[in-house]
Design an enzyme around this catalytic site. Structure first.
Site, PDB file in Angstrom:
ATOM      1  N   GLU A 116       0.842  -1.207   0.000  1.00  0.00           N
ATOM      2  CA  GLU A 116       0.000   0.000   0.000  1.00  0.00           C
ATOM      3  C   GLU A 116       0.874   1.253   0.000  1.00  0.00           C
ATOM      4  OE1 GLU A 116      -2.193  -1.688   3.289  1.00  0.00           O
ATOM      5  OE2 GLU A 116      -4.071  -1.407   2.208  1.00  0.00           O
ATOM      6  N   GLU A 136      -3.378 -10.272   3.058  1.00  0.00           N
ATOM      7  CA  GLU A 136      -4.371 -10.133   4.140  1.00  0.00           C
ATOM      8  C   GLU A 136      -5.463 -11.204   4.087  1.00  0.00           C
ATOM      9  OE1 GLU A 136      -3.118  -7.686   2.357  1.00  0.00           O
ATOM     10  OE2 GLU A 136      -2.841  -5.867   3.542  1.00  0.00           O
TER      11      GLU A 136
HETATM   12  N1  CO8 Z   1       4.697  -8.473  11.091  1.00  0.00           N
HETATM   13  C1  CO8 Z   1       5.530  -8.799  12.106  1.00  0.00           C
HETATM   14  N2  CO8 Z   1       6.653  -9.493  11.931  1.00  0.00           N
HETATM   15  C2  CO8 Z   1       6.973  -9.894  10.673  1.00  0.00           C
HETATM   16  C3  CO8 Z   1       6.154  -9.612   9.570  1.00  0.00           C
HETATM   17  C4  CO8 Z   1       4.961  -8.853   9.814  1.00  0.00           C
HETATM   18  N3  CO8 Z   1       4.134  -8.467   8.825  1.00  0.00           N
HETATM   19  N4  CO8 Z   1       6.705 -10.148   8.465  1.00  0.00           N
HETATM   20  C5  CO8 Z   1       7.843 -10.737   8.858  1.00  0.00           C
HETATM   21  N5  CO8 Z   1       8.004 -10.605  10.201  1.00  0.00           N
HETATM   22  C6  CO8 Z   1       9.108 -11.102  11.039  1.00  0.00           C
HETATM   23  C7  CO8 Z   1       9.052 -12.603  11.254  1.00  0.00           C
HETATM   24  O1  CO8 Z   1       8.141 -12.921  12.284  1.00  0.00           O
HETATM   25  C8  CO8 Z   1      10.496 -12.892  11.605  1.00  0.00           C
HETATM   26  O2  CO8 Z   1      10.724 -12.483  12.948  1.00  0.00           O
HETATM   27  P1  CO8 Z   1      11.591 -13.459  13.923  1.00  0.00           P
HETATM   28  O3  CO8 Z   1      12.939 -13.598  13.253  1.00  0.00           O
HETATM   29  O4  CO8 Z   1      11.638 -12.714  15.215  1.00  0.00           O
HETATM   30  O5  CO8 Z   1      10.862 -14.763  13.961  1.00  0.00           O
HETATM   31  C9  CO8 Z   1      11.264 -11.928  10.724  1.00  0.00           C
HETATM   32  O6  CO8 Z   1      10.332 -10.892  10.364  1.00  0.00           O
HETATM   33  C10 CO8 Z   1      11.769 -12.565   9.444  1.00  0.00           C
HETATM   34  O7  CO8 Z   1      10.668 -13.142   8.781  1.00  0.00           O
HETATM   35  P2  CO8 Z   1      10.630 -14.703   8.330  1.00  0.00           P
HETATM   36  O8  CO8 Z   1      11.521 -15.512   9.201  1.00  0.00           O
HETATM   37  O9  CO8 Z   1       9.201 -15.110   8.233  1.00  0.00           O
HETATM   38  O10 CO8 Z   1      11.308 -14.574   6.898  1.00  0.00           O
HETATM   39  P3  CO8 Z   1      11.041 -15.525   5.637  1.00  0.00           P
HETATM   40  O11 CO8 Z   1      12.053 -15.134   4.626  1.00  0.00           O
HETATM   41  O12 CO8 Z   1      10.986 -16.947   6.044  1.00  0.00           O
HETATM   42  O13 CO8 Z   1       9.569 -15.133   5.108  1.00  0.00           O
HETATM   43  C11 CO8 Z   1       7.822 -13.590   4.448  1.00  0.00           C
HETATM   44  C12 CO8 Z   1       9.338 -13.842   4.613  1.00  0.00           C
HETATM   45  C13 CO8 Z   1       7.247 -14.491   3.351  1.00  0.00           C
HETATM   46  C14 CO8 Z   1       7.648 -12.131   4.059  1.00  0.00           C
HETATM   47  C15 CO8 Z   1       7.095 -13.897   5.794  1.00  0.00           C
HETATM   48  O14 CO8 Z   1       7.805 -13.228   6.842  1.00  0.00           O
HETATM   49  C16 CO8 Z   1       5.662 -13.424   5.833  1.00  0.00           C
HETATM   50  O15 CO8 Z   1       4.796 -14.053   5.255  1.00  0.00           O
HETATM   51  N6  CO8 Z   1       5.385 -12.292   6.545  1.00  0.00           N
HETATM   52  C17 CO8 Z   1       4.038 -11.785   6.726  1.00  0.00           C
HETATM   53  C18 CO8 Z   1       3.616 -10.970   5.548  1.00  0.00           C
HETATM   54  C19 CO8 Z   1       2.187 -10.483   5.679  1.00  0.00           C
HETATM   55  O16 CO8 Z   1       1.254 -11.275   5.819  1.00  0.00           O
HETATM   56  N7  CO8 Z   1       2.008  -9.154   5.618  1.00  0.00           N
HETATM   57  C20 CO8 Z   1       0.704  -8.531   5.716  1.00  0.00           C
HETATM   58  C21 CO8 Z   1       0.478  -8.042   7.101  1.00  0.00           C
HETATM   59  S1  CO8 Z   1      -1.149  -7.401   7.333  1.00  0.00           S
HETATM   60  C22 CO8 Z   1      -1.092  -5.846   6.668  1.00  0.00           C
HETATM   61  O17 CO8 Z   1      -0.084  -5.326   6.295  1.00  0.00           O
HETATM   62  C23 CO8 Z   1      -2.397  -5.152   6.580  1.00  0.00           C
HETATM   63  C24 CO8 Z   1      -2.260  -3.644   6.700  1.00  0.00           C
HETATM   64  C25 CO8 Z   1      -3.580  -2.979   6.779  1.00  0.00           C
HETATM   65  C26 CO8 Z   1      -4.471  -3.601   7.804  1.00  0.00           C
HETATM   66  C27 CO8 Z   1      -4.836  -2.614   8.813  1.00  0.00           C
HETATM   67  C28 CO8 Z   1      -5.725  -3.258   9.865  1.00  0.00           C
HETATM   68  C29 CO8 Z   1      -5.666  -2.531  11.187  1.00  0.00           C
END
Ligand code: CO8
Length: 262
Positions: A116, A136
């Site tokens: 976004e 999402e």
């Molecule tokens: N939030 C919090 N922490 C995150 C997020 C996130 N969105 N994405 C990654 N992290 C963290 C992981 O938890 C991890 O932390 P830790 O090392 O402490 O365990 C660290 O970042 C590294 O991530 P990964 O180990 O998961 O790394 P990978 O390379 O294995 O995977 C990915 C990368 C594919 C990007 C994976 O991290 C993932 O799927 N992340 C989530 C992505 C996601 O779903 N984003 C959408 C979030 S919702 C949103 O943005 C909506 C906004 C508007 C809504 C408003 C409503 C109020």
């Protein structure tokens, strides 16, 4: 005492101000502190006359921004989520409407709120290892920081539905074909590509750029006749500016110089 790193870093490169989301260990997932810091940095960049173009990027090699902080989202009740959503929408709207041109320098994952944020910028310049998604729906939620509206405006309804309703992640190459990416570059050439675009944008009269952007932003929001009135009013205001007079005189001077020498 250990001092927390700033959530957003700012660096000046000539007329270009680069703001870097700085939470690489969490793939630059947004926190309220990060949004507040982005807001303050935007104030600063917009007030600084030497800054003509603003770029946003992510810290680290992996992500532009992986979206809103899911750990925080999990704990929120509905009113808190609503307030959080409004704060995110405010940030997106500021970028979308900012008087100075904005570039998303996407250096990896641009997911959810990160996507976004990129769409709220005027231009997306992406590295070849970037990817884009609205995950999402896979969390049983939906975009809430302007994604449904900005995606339709930037890529059309059919393409926006593909992203929002499938949650699928698409490569930068696929997204270039969807039409919302201005340029692709190898990771090591990404900054040069952004600087080139910034140099082009910064060479124009800032008031003309601002007026043109405001008129473009109203397209699709207004019926055609009202949009044309809006365009005409902005054209007139711009036409009366010293910059427009100088631009037109410069063209005529070049023409008459060419006539004298030929
Ligand atoms: N939030 C919090 N922490 C995150 C997020 C996130 N969105 N994405 C990654 N992290 C963290 C992981 O938890 C991890 O932390 P830790 O090392 O402490 O365990 C660290 O970042 C590294 O991530 P990964 O180990 O998961 O790394 P990978 O390379 O294995 O995977 C990915 C990368 C594919 C990007 C994976 O991290 C993932 O799927 N992340 C989530 C992505 C996601 O779903 N984003 C959408 C979030 S919702 C949103 O943005 C909506 C906004 C508007 C809504 C408003 C409503 C109020």
């Amino acid at each position: 005492m250990h001092k927390a790193p700033p959530p957003v870093l700012a660096a000046q490169h000539g007329a270009l101000r680069v703001l870097t989301l700085n939470r690489p260990d969490k793939l630059n997932a947004f926190t309220p502190e990060m949004l507040a810091s982005l807001d303050a940095e935007l104030d600063d960049a917009l007030a600084d006359e030497a800054t003509r173009v603003i770029a946003i990027t992510g810290s680290g090699a992996k992500a532009f921004a992986a979206g809103n902080d899911i750990e925080r989202l999990v704990e929120m009740d509905s009113p808190a989520a609503y307030r959080d959503m409004l704060a995110g929408q405010r940030a997106m709207l500021r970028l979308h409407e900012s008087a100075k041109p904005t570039i998303a320098m996407v250096n990896g994952y641009a997911l959810g709120g990160g996507f976004e944020l990129a769409l709220a910028c005027d231009f997306i310049v992406a590295s070849t290892n970037a990817s884009f998604a609205f995950p999402e729906i896979t969390l049983n939620t939906m975009p809430g920081w302007g994604g449904t509206q900005l995606a339709v405006a930037k890529m059309g309804l059919a393409c926006a539905k593909r992203f929002v309703m499938s949650g699928k992640r698409f490569s930068a190459q696929a997204c270039e074909a969807f039409g919302f990416i201005h340029a692709l570059a190898a990771p090591e050439a990404l900054f040069d590509e952004v600087q080139q675009l910034a140099t082009t944008l910064a060479a124009f009269d800032p008031f003309a750029v601002e007026m043109a952007k405001r008129a473009l932003n109203r397209a699709g929001e207004l019926p055609l006749s009202a949009g044309l009135d809006f365009e005409a009013a902005h054209y007139a205001v711009n036409f009366a500016s010293e910059g427009a007079r100088a631009g037109l005189r410069h063209f005529m001077a070049r023409k008459s110089a060419a006539t004298v020498t030929s």
